[in-house]
Design a protein around this motif. Structure first.
Motif, short mmCIF file in Angstrom:
data_model
loop_
_atom_site.label_atom_id
_atom_site.label_comp_id
_atom_site.label_asym_id
_atom_site.label_seq_id
_atom_site.Cartn_x
_atom_site.Cartn_y
_atom_site.Cartn_z
N SER A 1 0.86 -1.19 0.00
CA SER A 1 0.00 0.00 0.00
C SER A 1 0.90 1.24 0.00
CB SER A 1 -0.88 0.01 1.24
OG SER A 1 -0.11 0.36 2.37
N GLY A 2 0.27 2.40 -0.24
CA GLY A 2 1.04 3.65 -0.33
C GLY A 2 1.87 3.92 0.91
N GLY A 3 1.25 3.77 2.09
CA GLY A 3 1.94 4.04 3.34
C GLY A 3 3.09 3.08 3.57
N GLY B 1 0.26 13.21 1.68
CA GLY B 1 -0.53 12.18 1.01
C GLY B 1 -0.78 10.93 1.83
N LEU B 2 -0.40 10.94 3.10
CA LEU B 2 -0.67 9.76 3.94
C LEU B 2 -1.93 10.00 4.77
CD1 LEU B 2 2.77 8.63 5.39
CD2 LEU B 2 1.53 7.73 3.44
N ASP B 3 -2.58 8.90 5.17
CA ASP B 3 -3.73 9.07 6.05
C ASP B 3 -3.21 9.48 7.44
OD1 ASP B 3 -3.67 6.26 7.69
OD2 ASP B 3 -3.04 6.03 5.60
N PRO B 4 -4.08 10.10 8.27
CA PRO B 4 -3.61 10.66 9.55
C PRO B 4 -2.83 9.64 10.39
CG PRO B 4 -5.86 11.29 9.16
CD PRO B 4 -5.49 10.36 8.05
N LEU B 5 -3.30 8.40 10.40
CA LEU B 5 -2.63 7.39 11.22
C LEU B 5 -1.23 7.10 10.67
CD1 LEU B 5 -3.88 6.11 13.72
CD2 LEU B 5 -4.17 4.01 12.39
N GLY B 6 -1.15 6.97 9.36
CA GLY B 6 0.14 6.71 8.72
C GLY B 6 1.11 7.86 8.98
#
Lengths: 286, 287
Positions: free
Chosen positions: B149-151, B177-182
């Motif tokens: 995945s991206g992260g 471009g990462l989700d908050p958790l990442g």
């Protein structure tokens, strides 16, 4: 990267820039034919070519096409020039009689040298006229022009619009891909890749580290682009209107007639096999 | 191991119609062992600046001293010294996942150390360690980096730089471009690395990160150094003028302070602690 600037569009507003791209494509073809016409002998060829070359230089100056980048193309051709010289010197051609110098029993003829110079001159002029076209015409206009020439083929279901579309997308992505390549090169250089020095094996590895990420991202890009086009209901077969219409002006007609005139004159010289210098009373030129 | 910029100026495509001055007379000293953010609006010269730190770009005029390496505008570069510099200063680019190319995750992470002439066994050990540091376990080692995945890709790319064991780690917008958790995971990783003694230089325009994570801030605008200060003092600048967003928590605390509270801006990262100190303050008024 420097050689990539060869023939890149340079925005100016000269009359050559404003000509109809269709006309410019046609002129390119006409002039190419003129350049490659076989003439009576070497002196006639160089004389006619020389005049044409100077005329084109003047035109280049008018349309702000850089002479320097044209000269750079010579540097890119050095291997070709060497190869041509070698082949022409080794292979005797018809009517060789003037020995330039001899190495033992082996004669090198003036004709061989002139022959290769002639070919190089022609290739150089070919690059010159092509540069005239690409440096003064926006890539998109160029594809519209090509599409126009291909459109009669639509009757036999030739995908003229699709091809024009593919070409314009390809042209559009050249700078993007260059940026991308630059970025990846920097990222890999940070990881210790040396793109300039090192053995062949190292260079090979370095190129792989550049090419693979470049491929991956271009595939991704193309998929995104395809999706974006489909989301907007793009249909290559649809009848479409155009924002920029190509118009054929009076100036286009004049320049077309000029190019056609030059071509016809040179074809006449060639077909009638006229020795130009004999016309001026100078006989016996090579 | 400090980085010193002396009158650093960089001009792109010099002597052409597209000439563009990206950095103008930057004088700056980045100390060893700090956690530093380089902040500025898009086009302020942040990325250009950090590319000078590991010899990807060289000054048009002025000098950059990185430890004992002096980068200037002289044409001839010592190849070996440059390689050493790049080993010392690890640069993680924006969207580093685009640099992955090997067949397996482990091989890709080993690529960096191998380029710096580390033997295969050590490179492998370093790679495994780096992958564990970014939170990727054994199950990832033999997978293709392209199926992640991206992260996860981002973390592999960061591990690829960590395995080089740089003393200074420079990251260009690692959370973009990462989700908050990442993003949080990456920031936690950086915090741990900093605590273990590495100098971290972070390029960002996220002022929340500036307020809550870093120690020092370098503020750039249009290629000029506006201020180099500690992460609280930087908020004295008029950030909105520089097109940077002031974090809500900072605005909240300062406006409460304007109304007579005595809250510490440093508490902004810990909501529970903040709530507690607000309550204490109210209690003290009641008494």
């Amino acid at each position: 990267m420097a050689s990539l600037t060869l023939g890149r569009y340079v925005p100016y507003s000269s009359f050559v820039h404003r000509l109809d791209p269709r006309q410019k494509i046609m002129s390119l073809i006409l002039l190419m034919v003129a350049i490659f016409m076989p003439l009576y002998n070497f002196s006639s060829t160089f004389f006619v070519m020389g005049i044409l070359f100077i005329l084109l230089l003047i035109l280049m100056a008018f349309s702000h096409v850089s002479l320097l980048s044209l000269l750079k193309s010579l540097r890119a051709m050095w291997f070709l020039i060497l190869f041509l010289m070698l082949i022409n010197v080794l292979v005797p051609i018809y009517g060789t009689e003037h020995i330039a110098f001899s190495i033992g029993n082996f004669h090198v003829y003036w004709e061989s040298i002139l022959q290769s110079l002639k070919i190089i001159f022609r290739l150089f002029m070919m690059i010159q006229v092509t540069m005239m076209l690409t440096a003064t015409t926006k890539p998109l206009d160029l594809t519209y022009g090509l599409e126009w020439y291909m459109s009669p083929l639509k009757i036999i279901r030739f995908p003229a619009h699709e091809i024009a579309m593919v070409i314009s997308i390809a042209l559009r992505f050249i700078p993007t891909l260059l940026d991308e390549a630059n970025r990846i090169m920097k990222a890999q250089a940070s990881r210790g890749v040396d793109f300039k020095h090192g053995s062949i094996k190292m260079k090979f590895k370095a190129v792989i580290a550049l090419i693979i990420p470049l491929f991956v991202s271009s595939f991704q890009r193309s998929e995104e682009l395809a999706n974006a086009m489909e989301a907007r209901n793009y249909d290559p077969r649809a009848k479409r209107s155009r924002y920029h219409l190509l118009r054929f002006h009076f100036l286009d007609l004049v320049s077309f007639l000029l190019c056609a005139g030059v071509m016809s004159f040179i074809i006449y010289l060639s077909v009638a096999n006229i020795d130009i210098f004999a016309q001026f009373g100078v006989y016996g030129t090579w | 191991m400090s980085i010193k910029c002396l009158d650093l100026t960089h001009t792109y495509q010099i002597k052409s119609p597209l000439e563009q001055e990206a950095l103008k007379n930057i004088n700056l000293t980045l100390e060893d062992g700090k956690y530093i953010a380089i902040v500025g609006h898009t086009g302020s010269g942040k990325s250009t600046l950090v590319e000078h730190f590991n010899g990807l770009l060289f000054p048009t005029s002025g000098e950059v001293h990185i430890d004992d390496y002096i980068s200037n505008n002289k044409k001839r570069k010592n190849k070996k010294e440059l390689l050493k510099l790049r080993e010392k200063v690890g640069l993680v680019f924006q969207f580093p996942e685009y640099q992955l190319f090997e067949e397996t995750v482990l091989k890709d992470v080993m690529f960096g150390p191998k380029n710096f002439k580390v033997d295969i066994e050590t490179a492998k050990n370093r790679a495994i360690e780096a992958l564990r540091q970014v939170g990727l376990d054994d199950s990832y080692f033999e997978r293709s980096p392209f199926e992640l995945s991206g992260g996860e890709k981002r973390r592999v790319a960061i591990a690829g730089i960590l395995a080089m064991e740089p003393k200074i780690l420079v990251l260009d917008e690692p959370t973009a471009g990462l989700d908050p958790l990442g993003a949080k995971e990456i920031l936690n990783l950086l915090k741990r690395l900093h605590e273990s003694g590495k100098t971290i230089i972070l390029v960002t325009h996220d002022m929340d990160i500036v307020l809550n994570e870093v120690e020092d801030v370098v503020l750039l605008k249009d290629g000029q150094l506006i201020r180099h200060a500690d992460h609280i003092k930087i908020f004295e600048e008029n950030l909105e003028d520089l097109s940077l967003e002031v974090p809500v928590s900072y605005k909240f605390i300062t406006s409460l302070n304007e109304h007579g509270y005595h809250l510490d801006v440093k508490d902004s990262k810990d909501v529970l602690k903040l709530a507690k100190s607000i309550k204490e303050e109210i209690d003290s008024w009641r008494r």
